[in-house]
Scaffold this motif. Structure first.
Motif, mmCIF file in Angstrom:
data_model
loop_
_atom_site.group_PDB
_atom_site.id
_atom_site.type_symbol
_atom_site.label_atom_id
_atom_site.label_comp_id
_atom_site.label_asym_id
_atom_site.label_seq_id
_atom_site.Cartn_x
_atom_site.Cartn_y
_atom_site.Cartn_z
ATOM 1 N N THR A 281 -2.743 -29.475 32.181
ATOM 2 C CA THR A 281 -3.990 -29.259 32.816
ATOM 3 C C THR A 281 -4.328 -30.312 33.244
ATOM 4 O O THR A 281 -6.177 -30.365 32.760
ATOM 5 N N GLY A 283 -6.181 -34.089 33.499
ATOM 6 C CA GLY A 283 -6.756 -34.766 34.637
ATOM 7 C C GLY A 283 -5.956 -35.164 35.733
ATOM 8 O O GLY A 283 -5.922 -35.442 37.123
ATOM 9 N N TRP A 286 -3.079 -31.534 36.506
ATOM 10 C CA TRP A 286 -3.549 -30.540 37.994
ATOM 11 C C TRP A 286 -4.428 -31.013 38.657
ATOM 12 O O TRP A 286 -5.131 -31.931 39.267
ATOM 13 N N SER A 300 -8.782 -32.571 42.684
ATOM 14 C CA SER A 300 -8.670 -32.437 41.589
ATOM 15 C C SER A 300 -9.946 -32.511 40.664
ATOM 16 O O SER A 300 -10.734 -32.395 40.910
ATOM 17 N N ARG A 301 -10.156 -31.647 39.499
ATOM 18 C CA ARG A 301 -11.642 -31.353 38.570
ATOM 19 C C ARG A 301 -12.626 -32.655 39.072
ATOM 20 O O ARG A 301 -13.356 -32.090 38.921
ATOM 21 N N LEU A 304 -13.755 -31.553 42.422
ATOM 22 C CA LEU A 304 -14.541 -30.885 41.560
ATOM 23 C C LEU A 304 -16.513 -30.890 41.497
ATOM 24 O O LEU A 304 -16.903 -30.182 41.930
ATOM 25 N N GLY A 331 -20.101 -23.903 37.873
ATOM 26 C CA GLY A 331 -19.350 -25.149 38.956
ATOM 27 C C GLY A 331 -19.313 -24.447 40.961
ATOM 28 O O GLY A 331 -20.737 -24.893 40.583
ATOM 29 N N LEU A 381 -16.388 -24.245 35.472
ATOM 30 C CA LEU A 381 -15.906 -25.920 34.830
ATOM 31 C C LEU A 381 -16.475 -26.005 34.164
ATOM 32 O O LEU A 381 -16.294 -26.427 33.034
ATOM 33 N N ARG A 387 -18.121 -28.664 28.893
ATOM 34 C CA ARG A 387 -17.142 -28.165 29.635
ATOM 35 C C ARG A 387 -16.002 -27.147 29.042
ATOM 36 O O ARG A 387 -15.977 -27.090 27.653
ATOM 37 N N TYR A 394 -10.423 -23.551 30.636
ATOM 38 C CA TYR A 394 -9.976 -24.886 30.882
ATOM 39 C C TYR A 394 -8.865 -25.788 32.000
ATOM 40 O O TYR A 394 -7.125 -25.148 31.297
ATOM 41 N N PRO A 395 -8.590 -26.308 32.999
ATOM 42 C CA PRO A 395 -9.491 -26.828 33.472
ATOM 43 C C PRO A 395 -10.660 -26.136 34.581
ATOM 44 O O PRO A 395 -12.324 -26.943 34.884
ATOM 45 N N ALA A 396 -10.651 -25.067 34.837
ATOM 46 C CA ALA A 396 -11.325 -24.137 36.217
ATOM 47 C C ALA A 396 -10.966 -23.222 35.770
ATOM 48 O O ALA A 396 -9.252 -22.359 35.376
#
Length: 420
Positions: A281, A283, A286, A300-301, A304, A331, A381, A387, A394-396
């Motif tokens: 998870t 960055g 993921w 990627s986060r 997003l 989000g 998010l 967060r 996490y991450p989404a």
């Protein structure tokens, strides 16, 4: 013969009689009907007709006739219907046990069948007793997250409910006239001080040689009602946050909120229990795969976060009956993600959501087009200004108004838009 349960003289409690049994039956008639309706609504909320991944009761055939697209409003809809289903079910346990106690002599009645109607009633009674015990026991175990029964809860409870309700309907049709007549006779005979009416159709319920009473019928009713109120008070709090949640002593999501801060609200499954590691998870690793007619986009986060972000205040509500108050989610709208892969946002289709988790019944879930198009439906998010924590997805994660908690998929890895 008095030593045999088949003898009326064996049962000596003066509380047993048509009035007491009829009163409990009327309460159960209203309560169980409400349970059945809210249970069907809960099943419909899973959208089992949308995709095989949502359908945990295959081969349901005509039993799925009631299915309809589950709405997204009001946002607390599932929180309310499932809260009623679970809390009412727990509160009815004393009434159910008292009802079964009141009709125990009838289970041993001889001859087994005096007529065709009597035979149908006896068969419906056996199915009724077995079915109601099965439904209540599996339901209570599910609320406690204690899956000791063989097989999956969903098909067991679903098919068990239909067997029980079929017997319940037959029993009500056969017994309702007698129950109403007994209550009217009791009212007309002067109430508590009058002797219970004796019906020639129910000789087994009135003891021929009653023992000395230790409690009045009114006291017995208060005892049953008090037990129901006690169970109600120690369960209903799981539907609320704050001090009232601490009163939910019989619910696994009662007590103080887990942790503190913006992510300090209830969860069912932790990241560790689902095998989610921080390595997958991170960055650097993921990526969310979003697929549609124009191809697949991987985000990627950080990417997003650069998209237009929106907020929505929505609760989480689960099949076990627990829920949270509204949390403030932020989000990307699901319909905006559909637009990235070739759809008009206002015409976004169904979506299949897949999680990083590798086991569990709902590691994949499908959402209907009306859920995708709702502006409050998000790939969240952040929550409450911070967060997401690993345990909150996490991450989404998905958050959709009025959807059961298991459809709000955590640790999202892939989203495939299209008609399902």
């Amino acid at each position: 013969m008095a030593r045999s349960p088949s003898s009326p003289a064996f049962w000596r409690s003066p509380l047993r009689g048509p009035w007491f049994t009829s009163l409990l039956g009327v309460v159960l008639l209203a309560g169980i009907t409400a349970l059945f309706v809210t249970g069907l609504l809960s099943y419909a909320a899973y959208n089992p007709g949308l995709s095989p991944v949502n359908d945990k009761t295959p081969d349901k055939g005509v039993l799925g006739f009631y299915l309809f697209p589950w709405p997204t409003g009001p946002s607390w809809l599932y929180r309310f219907t499932q809260g009623v289903h679970v809390t009412l079910g727990i509160a009815l346990v004393p009434v159910l046990l008292a009802k079964l106690w009141s009709v125990v002599p009838r289970l041993f009645q001889l001859p087994p069948a005096r007529s065709l109607a009597h035979a149908l009633e006896r068969i419906s009674l056996l199915l009724l007793v077995g079915g109601v015990l099965f439904e209540f026991v599996t339901g209570v175990l599910n609320i406690q997250l204690d899956y000791v029964f063989p097989g999956s809860f969903y098909p067991l409870h679903f098919y068990g409910a239909w067997v029980f309700f079929a017997a319940f309907t037959v029993h009500v049709v056969l017994r309702a006239p007698t129950a109403v007549r007994n209550l009217r006779q009791m009212r007309g005979s002067g109430g508590e001080g009058a002797p219970p009416p004796v019906s020639s159709e129910e000789p087994s319920l009135v003891p021929p040689d009653p023992a000395e009473p230790t409690v009045s019928r009114r006291g017995a009713v208060w005892l049953v009602g008090g037990g129901s109120l006690l169970l109600f008070g120690t369960t209903v709090g799981q539907n609320f946050d704050g001090p009232l949640r601490r009163t939910a002593l019989l619910a696994p999501h009662g007590g103080a909120e887990p942790g503190s801060g913006p992510n300090g609200f209830q969860i069912n499954k932790t990241a560790a229990s689902r095998g989610i590691s921080t390595a997958e998870t991170s960055g650097e690793v993921w990526r969310l795969a979003v697929t549609g007619p124009s191809g697949t986009v991987r985000l990627s986060r950080a990417e997003l976060v650069e998209l237009p972000l929106h907020s929505a205040a929505l609760p989480i509500a689960c099949v076990e009956g627990w829920s949270t108050s509204d949390q403030w989610w932020r989000g990307v709208r699901l319909r905006d993600l559909a637009a990235l892969v070739g759809y008009e946002a206002e015409a976004a289709p169904d979506v299949l959501v897949e999680s990083l988790q590798r086991r569990g019944a709902f590691r994949r879930a499908a959402l209907r087009a009306n859920q995708v198009r709702d502006p409050r439906s998000l790939l969240a998010l952040d929550v409450n200004g911070e967060r997401l924590s690993p345990d909150h997805g996490y991450p989404a994660r998905i958050i959709v108004p009025a959807a059961p908690g298991v459809l709000n998929t955590k640790w999202v890895a892939r989203m495939t838009f299209g008609d399902l």
